[in-house]
Design an enzyme around this catalytic site. Sequence first.
Site, PDB file in Angstrom:
ATOM      1  N   SER A 259       5.981  -0.689  -3.889  1.00  0.00           N
ATOM      2  CA  SER A 259       6.469   0.616  -3.777  1.00  0.00           C
ATOM      3  C   SER A 259       5.636   1.453  -2.966  1.00  0.00           C
ATOM      4  CB  SER A 259       6.188   1.241  -5.453  1.00  0.00           C
ATOM      5  OG  SER A 259       4.907   1.402  -5.404  1.00  0.00           O
ATOM      6  N   LYS A 260       5.898   2.723  -2.940  1.00  0.00           N
ATOM      7  CA  LYS A 260       5.184   3.507  -1.839  1.00  0.00           C
ATOM      8  C   LYS A 260       3.759   3.365  -1.883  1.00  0.00           C
ATOM      9  CE  LYS A 260       8.815   6.551  -0.897  1.00  0.00           C
ATOM     10  NZ  LYS A 260       9.724   7.478  -1.713  1.00  0.00           N
TER      11      LYS A 260
END
Length: 485
Positions: A259-260
Site C-alpha cells: 500500500s501507499k
Amino acid sequence: MDHSAPMGRVRVRFAPSPTGSLHIGNARTALFNYLFARKNGGTFVLRLEDTDRARSEERFETELMESLRWLGIRWDEGPDVGGGAGPYRQTERVALYRALAEQLVREGKAYPCFCTEEELEARRKDQLARGLPPGYDGRCRALTEGERQQRMAEGKPYTLRFKVPPGEAVAFEDAIHGPITFTSDALTDFILIRSNGMASYNWAVVVDDAKMGITHVIRGDDHISNTPKQILLYRALGLTPPRYAHHPLILGLDGKRLSKRHGATAVSQFRREGYLPESLAFYLVGLGGIVASDGPLKGMDEIVEAFDLARVSRAAAVFDHKKLLWINGRFIRELPIDTLLSHLAPFLETWGVADRFDRETLAAIVACGRDNAQTLRDFEAVFRIFTEPPTLDGTAFEGVERETARAILEIFAESCHQVVSLDEEGYITAAKAAMKRSGQRGRRFFMTLRKAITGTDHGPELAKILPILGKEEVIKRLKGALETL
Ligand code: GLU
C-alpha cells in the site's frame, strides 16, 4: 450474436475498476493476461468494471489506459478500440445483466428479495452475536408467488438473489494453485442485481466473461473466494466456466499487502519518478518468478517467450523498491540511446531543456549521464551541467591551495588551446600535458578541473563532459573560475 470464442482460441481479459490510479498489483495482473494472450496467439480484452458509479471517474479511466500503454501493454478489444464483444464498460451492459437475471428468476434459480438494508444489518449483527457466520438467511426464497406479487404491487424495492443450490461440490483446477475445492453449503443466497438496478460484481463478471467468450480468467488470489460463486452461476446459465489462474498478491517488505505506506504503488507515480516501463514490466514479471531479476534483462518480446502461466510462483511476491531501482539503473545503461531519449522527452520538457540541443548532442549527453543514473530524474543534474555554467565563489576549491588551483586551471586552459579539438582524445592529450607542466595529478588535479567546469565535485566523467561542452565553452568556464580565485 454469439461471442463465445471458437474452441481452443485463447481470450483473456483485464477488468479493472476505474476508481483510482493503476496499482502495480493490478498492472501485474494485466501483464500476466497480456503475456498469456501473446504467448498463445490469443486475444486480450480490456473491460472497465465501472459499476461503482460513485467512485468511478473518467480521469481514472484515462490514467489507467495511459499507464497500461506506457508499460507496453496493448489490448485487442476495449472501450477505446472497440471490438465484436462490446460494449466494454459495465455501465453500458446493465440491460444484459438484468435480462439474464430475470431469466434465472423465470427458471426458478433466482428470486426477488425485499429485505431492507436495515433488516439485513440487524440479522447480520444477530448472527455474529450468536457466533454464526453472517449471510443471507434465505427468508424471501420462501415467499409465495402471491406474496411476491403483492410486494411488487406495493412498489417495494427489491434485489434479485441467486438461489445457491444446496450440497453441491464446486471444484476447479487452478493453473497456479492446483486443485481447489469448495462446497456450496458454505455460501448463502447472494445478490445478482441490486435494488438500484446495478449488477453485483459476481454477476456482472460472469455475464461478461461468458458473453465475451473469455477462456481463461487470470487474476489476483484475493478473488479465489469469489470463484465458487461464479462457477455456480455458470452452471445455472448452462455454461462451462473458463479456466482459472489466481496469482499471489504483491506484499511489502514487512509482509503486509502493498500500500501507499510502502512508498510508490501507482504505475503513474513510478513513471513520474523516472522509472522506465521496461524496468517495471521486467521487475513485475520477475516477482512472479518468470524471469530472474538478477539475470539478463529482457524486453517485452523476450518476456513473452519466457512466459508460462504454470510457472508463476505460488509464493507471495515481495516488492522491494531498492531492487527495482537497481534494475532501472541496469536498463538505463543497456537500452538503446534512442529509446532512453524517447522516455526522457517529457522530462526534458519539464526541465526546459528540450529545445536547447540538437539530437546528436542530446544523445551524447544521455550517453554521458547513463553510467551514474538510477532513474531518469538523475539526468536533470547532467543536463544542468550543459545548460548552466557553474556559479563559483571563493570557497569552491577548498582543500587545494589558491596558487595550485590557479596553476592547474591556467595551464589546462593553455593545453586546451593547443589541441585542435577537445574531443575525448584531445581532452586526454590536454590533461596529460597539463599534469606534466603543473606537476599536479590525481584527485587534486581532476577535482579542481571538475569544480571549475561543472561546479560540483561529482558527476559523469570529464572525458565525456568536455567533448560535449567543446573547447570554447571549456576555456570560457576555466576563465570564469580563475576570476573567482
Ligand atoms: N474489477 C475486479 C478487480 O479489479 C476484477 C476481478 C476479476 O478479474 O474478476 O479486482
